[in-house]
Write an enzyme that holds these catalytic residues in place. Structure first.
Site, PDB file in Angstrom:
ATOM      1  N   ARG A 325       0.848  -1.193   0.000  1.00 24.39           N
ATOM      2  CA  ARG A 325       0.000   0.000   0.000  1.00 24.39           C
ATOM      3  C   ARG A 325       0.881   1.239   0.000  1.00 24.39           C
ATOM      4  O   ARG A 325       1.874   1.305   0.757  1.00 24.39           O
ATOM      5  CB  ARG A 325      -0.895   0.036   1.245  1.00 24.39           C
ATOM      6  CG  ARG A 325      -2.112  -0.864   1.168  1.00 24.39           C
ATOM      7  CD  ARG A 325      -3.068  -0.404   0.060  1.00 24.39           C
ATOM      8  NE  ARG A 325      -4.192  -1.303  -0.128  1.00 24.39           N
ATOM      9  CZ  ARG A 325      -4.225  -2.310  -0.999  1.00 24.39           C
ATOM     10  NH1 ARG A 325      -3.182  -2.572  -1.775  1.00 24.39           N
ATOM     11  NH2 ARG A 325      -5.313  -3.041  -1.120  1.00 24.39           N
ATOM     12  N   GLU A 354      -4.543   7.318  -5.214  1.00 23.93           N
ATOM     13  CA  GLU A 354      -4.591   6.588  -6.489  1.00 23.93           C
ATOM     14  C   GLU A 354      -5.750   7.079  -7.334  1.00 23.93           C
ATOM     15  O   GLU A 354      -6.879   7.113  -6.834  1.00 23.93           O
ATOM     16  CB  GLU A 354      -4.706   5.083  -6.222  1.00 23.93           C
ATOM     17  CG  GLU A 354      -3.445   4.535  -5.570  1.00 23.93           C
ATOM     18  CD  GLU A 354      -3.426   3.003  -5.439  1.00 23.93           C
ATOM     19  OE1 GLU A 354      -4.423   2.358  -5.809  1.00 23.93           O
ATOM     20  OE2 GLU A 354      -2.419   2.491  -4.976  1.00 23.93           O
ATOM     21  N   HIS A 373      -1.178   0.075  -9.872  1.00 23.92           N
ATOM     22  CA  HIS A 373      -1.822  -0.895  -8.972  1.00 23.92           C
ATOM     23  C   HIS A 373      -2.261  -2.151  -9.746  1.00 23.92           C
ATOM     24  O   HIS A 373      -3.452  -2.483  -9.822  1.00 23.92           O
ATOM     25  CB  HIS A 373      -3.028  -0.246  -8.264  1.00 23.92           C
ATOM     26  CG  HIS A 373      -3.404  -0.961  -6.989  1.00 23.92           C
ATOM     27  ND1 HIS A 373      -3.906  -0.314  -5.901  1.00 23.92           N
ATOM     28  CD2 HIS A 373      -3.350  -2.279  -6.639  1.00 23.92           C
ATOM     29  CE1 HIS A 373      -4.152  -1.190  -4.934  1.00 23.92           C
ATOM     30  NE2 HIS A 373      -3.826  -2.391  -5.362  1.00 23.92           N
TER      31      HIS A 373
HETATM   32  N1  LIG Z   1      -0.743  -4.416  -5.264  1.00 18.99           N
HETATM   33  C1  LIG Z   1      -1.745  -5.248  -5.251  1.00 18.99           C
HETATM   34  O1  LIG Z   1      -2.512  -5.327  -6.210  1.00 18.99           O
HETATM   35  C2  LIG Z   1      -1.944  -6.132  -4.091  1.00 18.99           C
HETATM   36  C3  LIG Z   1      -1.614  -5.684  -2.849  1.00 18.99           C
HETATM   37  N2  LIG Z   1      -1.808  -6.487  -1.773  1.00 18.99           N
HETATM   38  C4  LIG Z   1      -1.406  -5.951  -0.485  1.00 18.99           C
HETATM   39  O2  LIG Z   1      -0.288  -6.689  -0.006  1.00 18.99           O
HETATM   40  C5  LIG Z   1      -0.275  -6.677   1.408  1.00 18.99           C
HETATM   41  C6  LIG Z   1      -0.081  -8.077   1.924  1.00 18.99           C
HETATM   42  O3  LIG Z   1      -1.138  -8.922   1.532  1.00 18.99           O
HETATM   43  P1  LIG Z   1      -1.220 -10.421   2.101  1.00 18.99           P
HETATM   44  O4  LIG Z   1       0.132 -11.011   2.116  1.00 18.99           O
HETATM   45  O5  LIG Z   1      -2.277 -11.112   1.366  1.00 18.99           O
HETATM   46  O6  LIG Z   1      -1.688 -10.139   3.588  1.00 18.99           O
HETATM   47  P2  LIG Z   1      -1.362 -11.002   4.860  1.00 18.99           P
HETATM   48  O7  LIG Z   1      -2.299 -10.543   5.893  1.00 18.99           O
HETATM   49  O8  LIG Z   1      -1.301 -12.434   4.514  1.00 18.99           O
HETATM   50  O9  LIG Z   1       0.117 -10.529   5.271  1.00 18.99           O
HETATM   51  C7  LIG Z   1       0.394  -9.312   5.869  1.00 18.99           C
HETATM   52  C8  LIG Z   1       1.511  -9.561   6.865  1.00 18.99           C
HETATM   53  O10 LIG Z   1       1.959  -8.301   7.345  1.00 18.99           O
HETATM   54  C9  LIG Z   1       2.302  -8.500   8.693  1.00 18.99           C
HETATM   55  N3  LIG Z   1       2.393  -7.238   9.408  1.00 18.99           N
HETATM   56  C10 LIG Z   1       1.407  -6.534  10.027  1.00 18.99           C
HETATM   57  N4  LIG Z   1       1.922  -5.433  10.598  1.00 18.99           N
HETATM   58  C11 LIG Z   1       3.244  -5.440  10.326  1.00 18.99           C
HETATM   59  C12 LIG Z   1       4.310  -4.573  10.658  1.00 18.99           C
HETATM   60  N5  LIG Z   1       4.120  -3.465  11.388  1.00 18.99           N
HETATM   61  N6  LIG Z   1       5.547  -4.887  10.224  1.00 18.99           N
HETATM   62  C13 LIG Z   1       5.755  -6.002   9.502  1.00 18.99           C
HETATM   63  N7  LIG Z   1       4.788  -6.864   9.164  1.00 18.99           N
HETATM   64  C14 LIG Z   1       3.550  -6.586   9.572  1.00 18.99           C
HETATM   65  C15 LIG Z   1       1.233  -9.411   9.205  1.00 18.99           C
HETATM   66  O11 LIG Z   1       1.649 -10.077  10.384  1.00 18.99           O
HETATM   67  C16 LIG Z   1       1.062 -10.371   8.064  1.00 18.99           C
HETATM   68  O12 LIG Z   1       1.866 -11.515   8.217  1.00 18.99           O
HETATM   69  C17 LIG Z   1      -1.600  -6.031   1.819  1.00 18.99           C
HETATM   70  O13 LIG Z   1      -1.362  -4.676   2.083  1.00 18.99           O
HETATM   71  C18 LIG Z   1      -2.444  -6.141   0.593  1.00 18.99           C
HETATM   72  O14 LIG Z   1      -3.431  -5.171   0.558  1.00 18.99           O
HETATM   73  C19 LIG Z   1      -2.279  -7.757  -1.883  1.00 18.99           C
HETATM   74  C20 LIG Z   1      -2.652  -8.238  -3.094  1.00 18.99           C
HETATM   75  C21 LIG Z   1      -2.547  -7.453  -4.306  1.00 18.99           C
HETATM   76  O1  LIG Z   2      -6.064  -7.224  -2.957  1.00 19.79           O
HETATM   77  C1  LIG Z   2      -5.468  -6.169  -2.743  1.00 19.79           C
HETATM   78  O2  LIG Z   2      -5.117  -5.800  -1.615  1.00 19.79           O
HETATM   79  C2  LIG Z   2      -5.144  -5.301  -3.849  1.00 19.79           C
HETATM   80  O3  LIG Z   2      -4.475  -4.333  -3.636  1.00 19.79           O
HETATM   81  C3  LIG Z   2      -5.716  -5.560  -5.156  1.00 19.79           C
HETATM   82  O4  LIG Z   2      -6.420  -4.407  -5.517  1.00 19.79           O
HETATM   83  P1  LIG Z   2      -7.430  -4.413  -6.740  1.00 19.79           P
HETATM   84  O5  LIG Z   2      -8.498  -5.406  -6.427  1.00 19.79           O
HETATM   85  O6  LIG Z   2      -6.650  -4.801  -7.937  1.00 19.79           O
HETATM   86  O7  LIG Z   2      -7.965  -3.024  -6.810  1.00 19.79           O
END
Ligand SMILES: NC(=O)C1=CN([C@@H]2O[C@H](COP(=O)(O)OP(=O)(O)OC[C@H]3O[C@@H](n4cnc5c(N)ncnc54)[C@H](O)[C@@H]3O)[C@@H](O)[C@H]2O)C=CC1
Ligand SMILES: O=C(O)C(=O)COP(=O)(O)O
Length: 637
Positions: A325, A354, A373
């Protein structure tokens, strides 16, 4: 056999109905009596069968209730008979409406359409969204729709579920959702690999200047010396946030020959060790890494966690990848770090705002590569999240507890079905206890005692606690309570709920042997409901799938909690049952159950009388005038 199956089915359906009803009632509506559901067992030799009379409350929408009934009847494998043709219209309720405000995979849309009217309206302005939302039962979004408090307010209680077709729910005001009793579900798994692959794509293309070189060639240049990159093999990558995406990035980076470390205060070390990654402190991670890849959620704790101070601790020339993010980075500080060379390069998929402003210094920086994104944007991931979210939203609209609930406890289906009759009991005990309160300094402290043969770790009481809160709060306020907002509502009303589990030597096959609800520091309109410690105290059990009242104050009774209840305390003497029964009979009030409990022979007794109809005031007055009756109270269940 047939009757106990019917009873079990009735309890099951009531539970479903209660669970569903809680999400039916708009928070702004005045308190109203609940819809009535009656079960009429019908004679049958070899099957359990009953007629179901459903009289909806006019102030509530009936369709979801009927859906729940039908589903519940199917699950209970019992016959369903509609007693009168004029009720037919209730059995074909209009479909719920689901607003999809951002592009969703076709497979998910198809699934939604089998159950609901689907309104795909993309690019709505905040005002347009607020205008539409009061006509919708569910809303499905991705990261581009801000689901603010205004949206929940504008929904006027109709919006029951917000589905986030992806992981990050930072665009949904969870606090407001919870306050309005709206369930938020996400699709946490289907885009993990896509996001991890995009992280690796950015890592590699940043290291080798792929986007800049591509742009240069398209501009007619051939600049081989300018775009000399850095190698990945042997370099240290710090994965910040070792969750689903972070660990997949780590796995892939190991395959590229990188040395991977990770920082995540909540990740188990053995999961990291299993893929050859050491968990280290924040400072160690950022000060030793050549590449730093961000994978933590945006929360108040992680907001701008990468700032002037943290950039200054990084190894000179570190490279940053952000597919998590934008808000976890102070973007102005990153521009300064890039300008000073502290950070050599950054690869960004996400931004604080965004889309970012067109003149964003960060986006325009020559050492920064960007994508709009795109982390979750693969065909596979989009079909996956669409199906994942469609299933979660449809399930939630059907009144099922969602496995991916973000703002409510996740109660697995098997736990839910086991607890179903106890859920009914819990709500009824709460409802009874609160009706026994007469003034005083208000209800502030409620204690729930669960007597159980189960190990406490094996007894999840959140659902029961929520239903007790619902039973206590709904009769005395305009709040509506469900699993989503029970704890919040209790806290907001200054209600302290404490729980105690007492081991009893009975069968651990049943989750709970009995439940006791105590309300302390209040006066009671039925003094006999006060225990020796001065608290209102009532006990209940589930018997053959039906909730029973088994204790009032220090008296034991045994009456099934169906219909309404009259509690009477009298001098223990012969003829009392007949006298009170006659008064009720003369007023055409049908007595369904009766139980007498006493502390000592011929001294005091209480009668618990279950009645099908609500006696009128004159009838109740006559009950009170029976000479031996010392106090009585009428309670609605
Ligand atoms: N760019 C995109 O399109 C996408 C972005 N994302 C983003 O990626 C990130 C991770 O997603 P997931 O792995 O599925 O979530 P997840 O919940 O599986 O992993 C997040 C991890 O961050 C850790 N965490 C929380 N606070 C923390 C801190 N202060 N320092 C270090 N680690 C910390 C948690 O313990 C957890 O293990 C989210 O922000 C999600 O929104 C996910 C999918 C697509
Ligand atoms: O799943 C997430 O956290 C994402 O950031 C993906 O975002 P989107 O559904 O592609 O707008």
């Amino acid at each position: 056999m047939a009757s106990s199956a019917t009873a079990a089915a009735a309890a099951f359906i009531s539970t479903k109905l209660i669970t569903q009803q809680s999400s039916d009632l708009p928070p702004t509506s005045a308190p109203t009596p609940t819809s009535k559901l009656s079960f009429l067992p019908t004679p049958s030799n070899n099957s359990a069968s009953f007629k179901l009379l459903y009289a909806p409350n006019r102030n509530r929408s009936s369709p979801p209730v009927l859906n729940v009934l039908k589903t519940a009847v199917e699950s209970a494998s019992i016959s369903f008979s509609d007693p009168t043709p004029r009720r037919d219209s209730i059995l074909t309720p209009p479909k719920p409406t689901i607003l999809v405000s951002e592009k969703l995979g076709e497979a998910g849309l198809q699934l939604l359409r089998t159950f609901a009217n689907v309104d795909c309206s993309y690019n709505l302005s905040p005002d347009d969204l607020c205008a539409k939302i009061s006509l919708c039962d569910a809303l499905i979004v991705r990261s581009g729709t801000k689901v603010t408090r205004q949206v929940f307010q504008a929904a006027q209680g109709r919006l029951k579920v917000v589905g986030r077709a992806g992981v990050g729910i930072d665009n949904v005001d969870l606090q407001a959702a919870t306050e309005f009793g709206c369930l938020v579900v996400n699709a946490p798994t289907a885009n993990t690999i896509a996001a991890a692959e995009h992280g690796i794509a950015l890592l590699a293309s940043m290291a080798r200047n792929v986007p800049q070189a591509d742009a240069s060639m398209k501009a007619g240049k051939w600049q081989r010396n300018k775009y000399v990159g850095v190698s990945l093999v042997g370099k240290t990558l710090a994965v910040m946030g070792f969750g689903k995406v972070g660990s997949e990035v780590a796995r892939r980076a190991k395959g590229l020959g990188m040395n991977v470390i990770a920082h995540d205060p909540y990740a188990p070390a053995d999961r990291a060790r299993a893929i050859g990654v050491d968990l280290v402190s924040f400072d160690e991670a950022i000060s030793t890494a050549d590449f730093i890849s961000l994978h933590m959620p945006l929360t108040p704790a992680t907001s701008k966690i990468f700032n002037d101070e943290t950039f200054s601790k990084m190894k000179k020339g570190a490279r940053i990848i952000n597919v998590a993010r934008g808000g976890v980075i102070d973007e102005d500080a990153l521009v300064r770090a890039l300008d000073s060379g502290t950070v050599a390069q950054a690869a960004l998929d996400v931004f604080t705002e965004e889309p970012p402003p067109k003149d964003s210094k960060l986006v325009q920086h020559e050492n920064v590569i960007v994508t709009p994104h795109l982390g979750a944007s693969t065909k596979e991931a989009q079909e996956g999240v669409a199906v994942e979210i469609a299933e979660a939203v449809v399930g939630a609209l059907k009144g099922e507890l969602a496995a991916t609930a973000v703002n409510a406890p996740m109660v697995p289906a098997e736990v839910m079905s086991e607890l179903a009759p106890y859920v009914v009991l819990a709500e009824k005990l709460g409802r009874l206890a609160v009706q026994l309160v007469a003034g005083g300094s208000g209800i502030q402290s409620v204690k729930v005692v669960y007597r159980s043969a189960r190990d406490p770790d094996n007894l999840d009481t959140r659902l029961l606690r929520a239903m007790i809160v619902k039973g206590i709060i709904e009769p005395i306020s305009i709040s509506f309570v469900n699993l989503v907002n029970a704890d919040f509502t209790a806290k907001q009303k200054g209600l302290r709920i404490s729980e105690e589990r007492v081991f009893v030597d009975s069968s651990p096959e049943y989750p709970v042997d009995s439940i006791q609800v105590q309300i302390s520091n209040v006066q009671s309109k039925f003094a006999s409901a006060l225990s020796e410690t001065g608290n209102i105290s009532i006990d209940g059990k589930v018997k053959y799938g039906i909730p029973h009242l088994t204790g009032v104050g220090s008296f034991s009774v045994d009456v099934s909690l169906e219909g309404n209840l009259i509690l009477c305390r009298q001098v223990d003497q012969p003829g009392m049952i007949g006298r009170v029964g006659n008064i009720l009979g003369e007023s055409n009030v049908n007595v369904s159950f009766m139980s007498v409990g006493r502390t000592a022979k011929r001294i005091k007794a209480i009668m618990a009388i279950g009645v099908d109809e609500e006696p009128d005031k004159d009838t109740l007055k006559k009950v009170g005038e029976v000479p031996a009756v010392e106090e009585f109270v009428f309670l609605e269940l």
